[in-house]
Design a protein around this motif. Sequence first.
Motif, PDB file in Angstrom:
ATOM      1  N   LEU A  25       0.820  -1.205   0.000  1.00 34.35           N
ATOM      2  CA  LEU A  25       0.000   0.000   0.000  1.00 34.35           C
ATOM      3  C   LEU A  25       0.863   1.267   0.000  1.00 34.35           C
ATOM      4  O   LEU A  25       0.544   2.243  -0.682  1.00 34.35           O
ATOM      5  CB  LEU A  25      -0.920   0.000   1.219  1.00 34.35           C
ATOM      6  CG  LEU A  25      -2.045  -1.040   1.232  1.00 34.35           C
ATOM      7  CD1 LEU A  25      -2.824  -0.959   2.537  1.00 34.35           C
ATOM      8  CD2 LEU A  25      -2.982  -0.852   0.044  1.00 34.35           C
ATOM      9  N   THR A  26       1.938   1.250   0.760  1.00 34.95           N
ATOM     10  CA  THR A  26       2.833   2.408   0.786  1.00 34.95           C
ATOM     11  C   THR A  26       3.430   2.671  -0.588  1.00 34.95           C
ATOM     12  O   THR A  26       3.474   3.814  -1.056  1.00 34.95           O
ATOM     13  CB  THR A  26       3.953   2.197   1.818  1.00 34.95           C
ATOM     14  OG1 THR A  26       3.380   1.992   3.106  1.00 34.95           O
ATOM     15  CG2 THR A  26       4.885   3.393   1.858  1.00 34.95           C
ATOM     16  N   ALA A  27       3.883   1.603  -1.253  1.00 35.23           N
ATOM     17  CA  ALA A  27       4.463   1.772  -2.584  1.00 35.23           C
ATOM     18  C   ALA A  27       3.430   2.237  -3.596  1.00 35.23           C
ATOM     19  O   ALA A  27       3.749   3.013  -4.513  1.00 35.23           O
ATOM     20  CB  ALA A  27       5.084   0.448  -3.039  1.00 35.23           C
ATOM     21  N   ALA A  28       2.182   1.806  -3.457  1.00 31.10           N
ATOM     22  CA  ALA A  28       1.143   2.176  -4.414  1.00 31.10           C
ATOM     23  C   ALA A  28       0.642   3.606  -4.210  1.00 31.10           C
ATOM     24  O   ALA A  28       0.287   4.288  -5.178  1.00 31.10           O
ATOM     25  CB  ALA A  28      -0.021   1.194  -4.315  1.00 31.10           C
ATOM     26  N   VAL A  70      -2.467  -0.051  -7.003  1.00 27.91           N
ATOM     27  CA  VAL A  70      -2.076   1.026  -7.912  1.00 27.91           C
ATOM     28  C   VAL A  70      -3.281   1.548  -8.684  1.00 27.91           C
ATOM     29  O   VAL A  70      -3.475   2.765  -8.843  1.00 27.91           O
ATOM     30  CB  VAL A  70      -0.979   0.534  -8.877  1.00 27.91           C
ATOM     31  CG1 VAL A  70      -0.868   1.447 -10.088  1.00 27.91           C
ATOM     32  CG2 VAL A  70       0.363   0.475  -8.166  1.00 27.91           C
ATOM     33  N   GLU A  71      -4.110   0.638  -9.172  1.00 25.72           N
ATOM     34  CA  GLU A  71      -5.298   1.054  -9.934  1.00 25.72           C
ATOM     35  C   GLU A  71      -6.278   1.834  -9.052  1.00 25.72           C
ATOM     36  O   GLU A  71      -6.841   2.838  -9.468  1.00 25.72           O
ATOM     37  CB  GLU A  71      -5.971  -0.185 -10.535  1.00 25.72           C
ATOM     38  CG  GLU A  71      -7.134   0.128 -11.470  1.00 25.72           C
ATOM     39  CD  GLU A  71      -8.456   0.262 -10.738  1.00 25.72           C
ATOM     40  OE1 GLU A  71      -9.318   1.037 -11.217  1.00 25.72           O
ATOM     41  OE2 GLU A  71      -8.617  -0.384  -9.689  1.00 25.72           O
ATOM     42  N   VAL A  72      -6.464   1.361  -7.821  1.00 24.59           N
ATOM     43  CA  VAL A  72      -7.403   2.031  -6.919  1.00 24.59           C
ATOM     44  C   VAL A  72      -6.877   3.403  -6.511  1.00 24.59           C
ATOM     45  O   VAL A  72      -7.649   4.355  -6.364  1.00 24.59           O
ATOM     46  CB  VAL A  72      -7.655   1.155  -5.677  1.00 24.59           C
ATOM     47  CG1 VAL A  72      -8.597   1.846  -4.706  1.00 24.59           C
ATOM     48  CG2 VAL A  72      -8.222  -0.196  -6.089  1.00 24.59           C
ATOM     49  N   SER A  73      -5.565   3.520  -6.342  1.00 25.08           N
ATOM     50  CA  SER A  73      -4.991   4.788  -5.875  1.00 25.08           C
ATOM     51  C   SER A  73      -5.138   5.915  -6.880  1.00 25.08           C
ATOM     52  O   SER A  73      -4.973   7.087  -6.525  1.00 25.08           O
ATOM     53  CB  SER A  73      -3.514   4.587  -5.537  1.00 25.08           C
ATOM     54  OG  SER A  73      -2.772   4.251  -6.707  1.00 25.08           O
ATOM     55  N   SER A  74      -5.430   5.587  -8.148  1.00 26.99           N
ATOM     56  CA  SER A  74      -5.599   6.619  -9.170  1.00 26.99           C
ATOM     57  C   SER A  74      -7.043   7.078  -9.306  1.00 26.99           C
ATOM     58  O   SER A  74      -7.343   7.936 -10.134  1.00 26.99           O
ATOM     59  CB  SER A  74      -5.102   6.098 -10.525  1.00 26.99           C
ATOM     60  OG  SER A  74      -5.868   4.968 -10.943  1.00 26.99           O
ATOM     61  N   ARG A  75      -7.941   6.542  -8.506  1.00 24.20           N
ATOM     62  CA  ARG A  75      -9.346   6.925  -8.587  1.00 24.20           C
ATOM     63  C   ARG A  75      -9.574   8.316  -7.985  1.00 24.20           C
ATOM     64  O   ARG A  75      -8.836   8.753  -7.089  1.00 24.20           O
ATOM     65  CB  ARG A  75     -10.214   5.909  -7.845  1.00 24.20           C
ATOM     66  CG  ARG A  75     -10.222   4.522  -8.480  1.00 24.20           C
ATOM     67  CD  ARG A  75     -11.067   3.566  -7.652  1.00 24.20           C
ATOM     68  NE  ARG A  75     -11.043   2.210  -8.208  1.00 24.20           N
ATOM     69  CZ  ARG A  75     -11.623   1.165  -7.622  1.00 24.20           C
ATOM     70  NH1 ARG A  75     -12.272   1.328  -6.474  1.00 24.20           N
ATOM     71  NH2 ARG A  75     -11.550  -0.023  -8.179  1.00 24.20           N
ATOM     72  N   ALA A 125     -11.746   9.212  -5.937  1.00 21.61           N
ATOM     73  CA  ALA A 125     -12.071   9.141  -4.519  1.00 21.61           C
ATOM     74  C   ALA A 125     -10.831   9.288  -3.654  1.00 21.61           C
ATOM     75  O   ALA A 125     -10.869   9.914  -2.582  1.00 21.61           O
ATOM     76  CB  ALA A 125     -12.777   7.829  -4.211  1.00 21.61           C
ATOM     77  N   VAL A 126      -9.716   8.699  -4.097  1.00 21.67           N
ATOM     78  CA  VAL A 126      -8.466   8.800  -3.336  1.00 21.67           C
ATOM     79  C   VAL A 126      -7.972  10.243  -3.348  1.00 21.67           C
ATOM     80  O   VAL A 126      -7.510  10.771  -2.320  1.00 21.67           O
ATOM     81  CB  VAL A 126      -7.409   7.841  -3.906  1.00 21.67           C
ATOM     82  CG1 VAL A 126      -6.069   8.026  -3.197  1.00 21.67           C
ATOM     83  CG2 VAL A 126      -7.872   6.392  -3.768  1.00 21.67           C
ATOM     84  N   GLU A 127      -8.062  10.910  -4.514  1.00 26.37           N
ATOM     85  CA  GLU A 127      -7.662  12.317  -4.584  1.00 26.37           C
ATOM     86  C   GLU A 127      -8.531  13.179  -3.668  1.00 26.37           C
ATOM     87  O   GLU A 127      -8.051  14.107  -3.024  1.00 26.37           O
ATOM     88  CB  GLU A 127      -7.746  12.806  -6.025  1.00 26.37           C
ATOM     89  CG  GLU A 127      -6.702  12.220  -6.954  1.00 26.37           C
ATOM     90  CD  GLU A 127      -5.284  12.556  -6.514  1.00 26.37           C
ATOM     91  OE1 GLU A 127      -5.068  13.690  -6.020  1.00 26.37           O
ATOM     92  OE2 GLU A 127      -4.397  11.693  -6.648  1.00 26.37           O
ATOM     93  N   ALA A 128      -9.810  12.851  -3.615  1.00 24.30           N
ATOM     94  CA  ALA A 128     -10.712  13.606  -2.750  1.00 24.30           C
ATOM     95  C   ALA A 128     -10.348  13.427  -1.284  1.00 24.30           C
ATOM     96  O   ALA A 128     -10.378  14.385  -0.490  1.00 24.30           O
ATOM     97  CB  ALA A 128     -12.155  13.160  -2.996  1.00 24.30           C
ATOM     98  N   LEU A 129      -9.996  12.199  -0.914  1.00 23.43           N
ATOM     99  CA  LEU A 129      -9.592  11.947   0.477  1.00 23.43           C
ATOM    100  C   LEU A 129      -8.321  12.715   0.821  1.00 23.43           C
ATOM    101  O   LEU A 129      -8.183  13.251   1.935  1.00 23.43           O
ATOM    102  CB  LEU A 129      -9.389  10.448   0.687  1.00 23.43           C
ATOM    103  CG  LEU A 129     -10.653   9.583   0.685  1.00 23.43           C
ATOM    104  CD1 LEU A 129     -10.291   8.101   0.698  1.00 23.43           C
ATOM    105  CD2 LEU A 129     -11.532   9.912   1.887  1.00 23.43           C
ATOM    106  N   ARG A 130      -7.399  12.798  -0.126  1.00 22.45           N
ATOM    107  CA  ARG A 130      -6.171  13.541   0.108  1.00 22.45           C
ATOM    108  C   ARG A 130      -6.454  15.032   0.249  1.00 22.45           C
ATOM    109  O   ARG A 130      -5.872  15.715   1.103  1.00 22.45           O
ATOM    110  CB  ARG A 130      -5.192  13.286  -1.032  1.00 22.45           C
ATOM    111  CG  ARG A 130      -4.532  11.912  -0.979  1.00 22.45           C
ATOM    112  CD  ARG A 130      -3.750  11.623  -2.246  1.00 22.45           C
ATOM    113  NE  ARG A 130      -2.947  10.408  -2.132  1.00 22.45           N
ATOM    114  CZ  ARG A 130      -2.383   9.783  -3.160  1.00 22.45           C
ATOM    115  NH1 ARG A 130      -2.558  10.257  -4.393  1.00 22.45           N
ATOM    116  NH2 ARG A 130      -1.676   8.679  -2.970  1.00 22.45           N
ATOM    117  N   THR A 170      -6.994   6.539   4.355  1.00 21.77           N
ATOM    118  CA  THR A 170      -7.011   6.394   2.903  1.00 21.77           C
ATOM    119  C   THR A 170      -6.582   4.992   2.481  1.00 21.77           C
ATOM    120  O   THR A 170      -7.240   4.344   1.652  1.00 21.77           O
ATOM    121  CB  THR A 170      -6.082   7.435   2.254  1.00 21.77           C
ATOM    122  OG1 THR A 170      -6.485   8.749   2.646  1.00 21.77           O
ATOM    123  CG2 THR A 170      -6.125   7.327   0.739  1.00 21.77           C
ATOM    124  N   ALA A 171      -5.473   4.524   3.058  1.00 24.19           N
ATOM    125  CA  ALA A 171      -4.908   3.249   2.633  1.00 24.19           C
ATOM    126  C   ALA A 171      -5.726   2.059   3.120  1.00 24.19           C
ATOM    127  O   ALA A 171      -6.071   1.171   2.340  1.00 24.19           O
ATOM    128  CB  ALA A 171      -3.459   3.127   3.135  1.00 24.19           C
TER     129      ALA A 171
END
Length: 269
Positions: free
Chosen positions: A87-90, A152-157, A159-164, A173-174
């Motif tokens: 998860l950290t790497a992704a 990696v695929e999920v981290s580009s969604r 929703a992840v940007e919104a959480l950040r 997030t992770a």
Amino acid sequence: MTHRPTRSPLALALIVVPVLLALLGPLVAGPAGPRSVSFSSGGGHWLGTDFSGRDVWQQVLLGGRSVVLVAIVATALAYLVAVPLGLTAALTRRTWLEEALMRPLDVVIAVPSLLLVLLVAATLTPGPAGLTVLVALAAVPDAARVVHAAAVEVSSRPAVEALRMQGETWWRTAIGYVARSVRRTLAADAGIRLTGALYLVATAAFLGVGVQPDASDWAVMVDRNRTGLFLQPWAVVVPAVLIAALSMGTNLLFDAALQRHTPRKGATR
């Protein structure tokens, strides 16, 4: 509408007996009796005796815990390391950090797991604790790569940007979103990983790594009694079948769980 056939009953049937023997066997095995003739049948031993004259049934009762518990604990330890690592790497935005975390795993993967266990075990005192750590370390690289690839695929969604942007913590997030999104992939991988751990533990014990040569262990039973296979087959067949049943049942159980949570084609929400 046709229903998918479930594999759960078959999986449970294959798993229940080995697991019960592993967990409850030592509690009901009783004290060891006097040793008899090697590879004998009868004489009060309904499965006969093994290479050293010990009762085969008692050895079956005593020999499962080392194989089953070591494999389960080693798999759990592997994911405790692999999930945060992947998860950290992704999720990191620093390419150098992602490369620093994932590239060393490629080097470890290039070395066969059994060879890695043999090399490290040569410097350690035989024992279940050491074998558990070795098997866990051998499973970490593959498990971490699976976690990383799925995350990696999920981290580009979006929703992840919104959480950040909302300032959510890394753990929320992770673990709260990304890990939950890839849980089905991890569940499928867990079945394969546990089967691989069973194989590695059994093979290491078969080669005498991590266990004593005369230990009460299913894999050791297969190894030590194979010379008398045609004289007393139960000492080899019973532990071998138990290991195979547990491996097959584990994969079938995870497949059934994934099948149950997969929407049927054409089904409406």
